[in-house]
Design a protein around this motif. Sequence first.
Motif, PDB file in Angstrom:
ATOM      1  N   PRO A 230      -2.397   7.966  -3.470  1.00 56.95           N
ATOM      2  CA  PRO A 230      -3.419   6.840  -3.423  1.00 56.95           C
ATOM      3  C   PRO A 230      -2.613   5.460  -3.640  1.00 56.95           C
ATOM      4  O   PRO A 230      -1.615   5.368  -4.410  1.00 56.95           O
ATOM      5  N   PHE A 231      -3.250   4.573  -3.164  1.00 63.66           N
ATOM      6  CA  PHE A 231      -2.503   3.172  -3.301  1.00 63.66           C
ATOM      7  C   PHE A 231      -3.638   2.372  -3.880  1.00 63.66           C
ATOM      8  O   PHE A 231      -4.864   2.328  -3.761  1.00 63.66           O
ATOM      9  N   ILE A 232      -3.246   1.774  -5.070  1.00 62.29           N
ATOM     10  CA  ILE A 232      -4.142   1.210  -6.071  1.00 62.29           C
ATOM     11  C   ILE A 232      -3.698  -0.358  -6.271  1.00 62.29           C
ATOM     12  O   ILE A 232      -2.503  -0.567  -6.463  1.00 62.29           O
ATOM     13  N   VAL A 233      -4.764  -1.145  -6.172  1.00 58.07           N
ATOM     14  CA  VAL A 233      -4.648  -2.639  -6.518  1.00 58.07           C
ATOM     15  C   VAL A 233      -5.186  -3.087  -7.590  1.00 58.07           C
ATOM     16  O   VAL A 233      -6.317  -2.944  -7.860  1.00 58.07           O
ATOM     17  N   ASN A 234      -4.188  -3.496  -8.652  1.00 51.69           N
ATOM     18  CA  ASN A 234      -5.069  -3.847 -10.031  1.00 51.69           C
ATOM     19  C   ASN A 234      -5.051  -5.382 -10.091  1.00 51.69           C
ATOM     20  O   ASN A 234      -4.247  -6.048  -9.806  1.00 51.69           O
ATOM     21  N   MET A 235      -6.322  -5.569 -10.392  1.00 54.83           N
ATOM     22  CA  MET A 235      -6.848  -7.137 -10.575  1.00 54.83           C
ATOM     23  C   MET A 235      -7.441  -7.208 -11.894  1.00 54.83           C
ATOM     24  O   MET A 235      -8.505  -7.072 -11.919  1.00 54.83           O
ATOM     25  N   ASN A 236      -6.603  -7.557 -12.684  1.00 59.65           N
ATOM     26  CA  ASN A 236      -7.394  -7.582 -14.349  1.00 59.65           C
ATOM     27  C   ASN A 236      -8.069  -6.243 -14.463  1.00 59.65           C
ATOM     28  O   ASN A 236      -7.012  -5.139 -14.764  1.00 59.65           O
ATOM     29  N   ASP A 237      -9.035  -5.936 -14.927  1.00 52.68           N
ATOM     30  CA  ASP A 237      -9.791  -4.678 -15.246  1.00 52.68           C
ATOM     31  C   ASP A 237     -10.277  -3.912 -14.146  1.00 52.68           C
ATOM     32  O   ASP A 237     -11.048  -2.910 -14.189  1.00 52.68           O
ATOM     33  N   VAL A 238     -10.082  -4.623 -12.823  1.00 45.58           N
ATOM     34  CA  VAL A 238     -10.494  -3.948 -11.353  1.00 45.58           C
ATOM     35  C   VAL A 238      -9.453  -3.259 -10.891  1.00 45.58           C
ATOM     36  O   VAL A 238      -8.446  -3.856 -10.436  1.00 45.58           O
ATOM     37  N   GLY A 239      -9.833  -2.107 -10.507  1.00 48.11           N
ATOM     38  CA  GLY A 239      -8.969  -1.080  -9.547  1.00 48.11           C
ATOM     39  C   GLY A 239      -9.547  -0.926  -8.317  1.00 48.11           C
ATOM     40  O   GLY A 239     -10.549  -0.676  -8.244  1.00 48.11           O
ATOM     41  N   VAL A 240      -8.863  -0.991  -7.223  1.00 47.19           N
ATOM     42  CA  VAL A 240      -9.102  -0.833  -5.745  1.00 47.19           C
ATOM     43  C   VAL A 240      -8.370   0.470  -5.174  1.00 47.19           C
ATOM     44  O   VAL A 240      -7.041   0.233  -4.934  1.00 47.19           O
ATOM     45  N   ARG A 241      -8.912   1.670  -5.008  1.00 53.93           N
ATOM     46  CA  ARG A 241      -8.040   2.793  -4.747  1.00 53.93           C
ATOM     47  C   ARG A 241      -8.435   3.017  -3.399  1.00 53.93           C
ATOM     48  O   ARG A 241      -9.533   3.217  -2.944  1.00 53.93           O
ATOM     49  N   VAL A 242      -7.356   3.416  -2.360  1.00 54.51           N
ATOM     50  CA  VAL A 242      -7.392   3.656  -1.139  1.00 54.51           C
ATOM     51  C   VAL A 242      -6.214   4.638  -0.678  1.00 54.51           C
ATOM     52  O   VAL A 242      -5.331   4.859  -1.404  1.00 54.51           O
ATOM     53  N   LEU A 243      -6.441   5.160   0.429  1.00 55.40           N
ATOM     54  CA  LEU A 243      -5.545   5.944   0.944  1.00 55.40           C
ATOM     55  C   LEU A 243      -4.735   5.768   2.035  1.00 55.40           C
ATOM     56  O   LEU A 243      -3.666   5.764   2.475  1.00 55.40           O
ATOM     57  N   GLY A 244      -5.483   4.726   2.847  1.00 55.08           N
ATOM     58  CA  GLY A 244      -4.942   4.010   3.833  1.00 55.08           C
ATOM     59  C   GLY A 244      -5.941   3.305   4.536  1.00 55.08           C
ATOM     60  O   GLY A 244      -6.988   3.780   5.241  1.00 55.08           O
ATOM     61  N   THR A 245      -5.980   1.828   4.591  1.00 56.88           N
ATOM     62  CA  THR A 245      -6.941   1.085   5.332  1.00 56.88           C
ATOM     63  C   THR A 245      -6.437  -0.194   5.017  1.00 56.88           C
ATOM     64  O   THR A 245      -5.470  -0.606   4.802  1.00 56.88           O
ATOM     65  N   LYS A 246      -7.568  -1.034   5.661  1.00 54.60           N
ATOM     66  CA  LYS A 246      -7.606  -2.690   5.861  1.00 54.60           C
ATOM     67  C   LYS A 246      -8.440  -3.216   4.719  1.00 54.60           C
ATOM     68  O   LYS A 246      -9.537  -3.116   5.126  1.00 54.60           O
ATOM     69  N   PHE A 247      -8.008  -4.144   3.829  1.00 55.73           N
ATOM     70  CA  PHE A 247      -9.026  -4.815   3.103  1.00 55.73           C
ATOM     71  C   PHE A 247      -8.523  -6.198   2.481  1.00 55.73           C
ATOM     72  O   PHE A 247      -7.118  -6.369   2.503  1.00 55.73           O
ATOM     73  N   ASN A 248      -9.378  -7.160   2.143  1.00 59.20           N
ATOM     74  CA  ASN A 248      -9.038  -8.494   1.574  1.00 59.20           C
ATOM     75  C   ASN A 248      -9.190  -8.205  -0.027  1.00 59.20           C
ATOM     76  O   ASN A 248     -10.292  -7.921  -0.352  1.00 59.20           O
ATOM     77  N   ALA A 249      -8.570  -8.949  -0.775  1.00 63.60           N
ATOM     78  CA  ALA A 249      -8.647  -8.763  -2.235  1.00 63.60           C
ATOM     79  C   ALA A 249      -8.191  -9.904  -2.642  1.00 63.60           C
ATOM     80  O   ALA A 249      -7.483 -10.760  -2.363  1.00 63.60           O
ATOM     81  N   SER A 250      -9.447 -10.543  -3.458  1.00 63.99           N
ATOM     82  CA  SER A 250      -9.118 -11.920  -4.266  1.00 63.99           C
ATOM     83  C   SER A 250      -9.461 -11.766  -5.745  1.00 63.99           C
ATOM     84  O   SER A 250     -10.654 -11.570  -6.094  1.00 63.99           O
ATOM     85  N   SER A 251      -8.421 -12.236  -6.388  1.00 66.73           N
ATOM     86  CA  SER A 251      -8.704 -12.575  -7.944  1.00 66.73           C
ATOM     87  C   SER A 251      -7.913 -13.708  -8.501  1.00 66.73           C
ATOM     88  O   SER A 251      -6.947 -13.221  -9.292  1.00 66.73           O
ATOM     89  N   TYR A 252      -8.501 -14.788  -8.366  1.00 63.00           N
ATOM     90  CA  TYR A 252      -7.665 -15.755  -8.616  1.00 63.00           C
ATOM     91  C   TYR A 252      -8.424 -16.121 -10.337  1.00 63.00           C
ATOM     92  O   TYR A 252      -9.502 -15.937 -10.398  1.00 63.00           O
TER      93      TYR A 252
END
Length: 385
Positions: A230-252
């Motif tokens: 799994p691919f995990i994008v960590n943004m502060n206390d938030v995790g976005v978990r995917v296997l293969g996909t397209k998405f936009n993530a914003s955490s300024y």
Amino acid sequence: MKRTKSEELIAKYFTNSISTDELDYLSTWIEEQDNNELLISSVKTDYAIRYNMSQYNTKKSQKLLLKKIRKDKSILSRFKIKQTFKYAAIALFFLSTGYFMHNYFFNDKKSIPVAIDHNSIILQLDNGSIKVLSENGTAKIVSKNGAIIGSQKGNQLIYDNEVKVEKIVYNTLTVPYGKRFELKLSEGTHIHLNSGTSLKYPVKFLKGEDRQVFLNGEAFFDVAKDSLHPFIVNMNDVGVRVLGTKFNASSYPENNQINTVLVEGSVRIFNNTNIYNKTNSILLKPGYKASWNKRNNKISINRADIALHTAWIKGKIMFRHLPFKNIIKKLERQYDVTIMNNNKTLGNEFFTASFDSETIEQVMQTFHKNYGINYSIINKQIIIN
């Protein structure tokens, strides 16, 4: 490992998202004893320093940093704005003082650190050394062992999947205001980084372990499919978990919400301070946006205008019924300018607009003609009356 309050404030200072109250706390902390190691580590992590002394003077460097923070606080208080400087302000300060030992940053005593321009795209290697990237340049990325792990081709940085690693080794790519950059990870994941963004990622992922990266800012991910990792994008206390996909993530840092907009596939949103499982995560479907409130840790799911959230990839900027105070932040990042709004009523008014190849002067002229907003431009500073 969770960062201490002082570490978070140092990071906020370097990313220009610190408030006057937080500057008070940070300046007091710097004056205390036994904080030298963290102070040095934080500066080392963010910028390379010009070598012009044979010995590091801790007390003098602390005084200089304290003086700089107090000066920033004075400016912040006078203009009543949260940000006055962009990413490189603290870098230029330390480059001018030069009170950090060359050996803190480079193993080779004969090498000379490069002065960092405030518009530079910065790559920090795992050994702490800094590499400045040009948008139109080419370069080889070399590990501390001398192996070529990747290469730069124009505005894209590509990592090699053939390189052998025995443990996770991280690089960090930082894109300044006014610029965008692309990154291709070793396993094929393609990432667009928006202006004012920093991403920490492994030079190569290890078999049997999750593919984890750490985002501060905004990025569009086209994740290579791998059902076993799994691919995990960590943004502060938030995790976005995917296997293969397209998405936009914003955490300024200055935004109250952490947003994830799904273009295709599926992702799960979860609190990454807890061990992940499906029961404590929320499934997001294509065409929807998940907004995580930083203050109360609550999440809301709503339909999303995909074009609105991904226009930045092609250099466009779009607003849909957005408060002017939020528009200001987007314009500052897009055009690398500082906007001081002296009209507080205007800050809470909502606007809808789209811009493509317009300059900041043309953007401000549009607001002037259509909404009667008066302003003046001095260098890279815009003052709204």
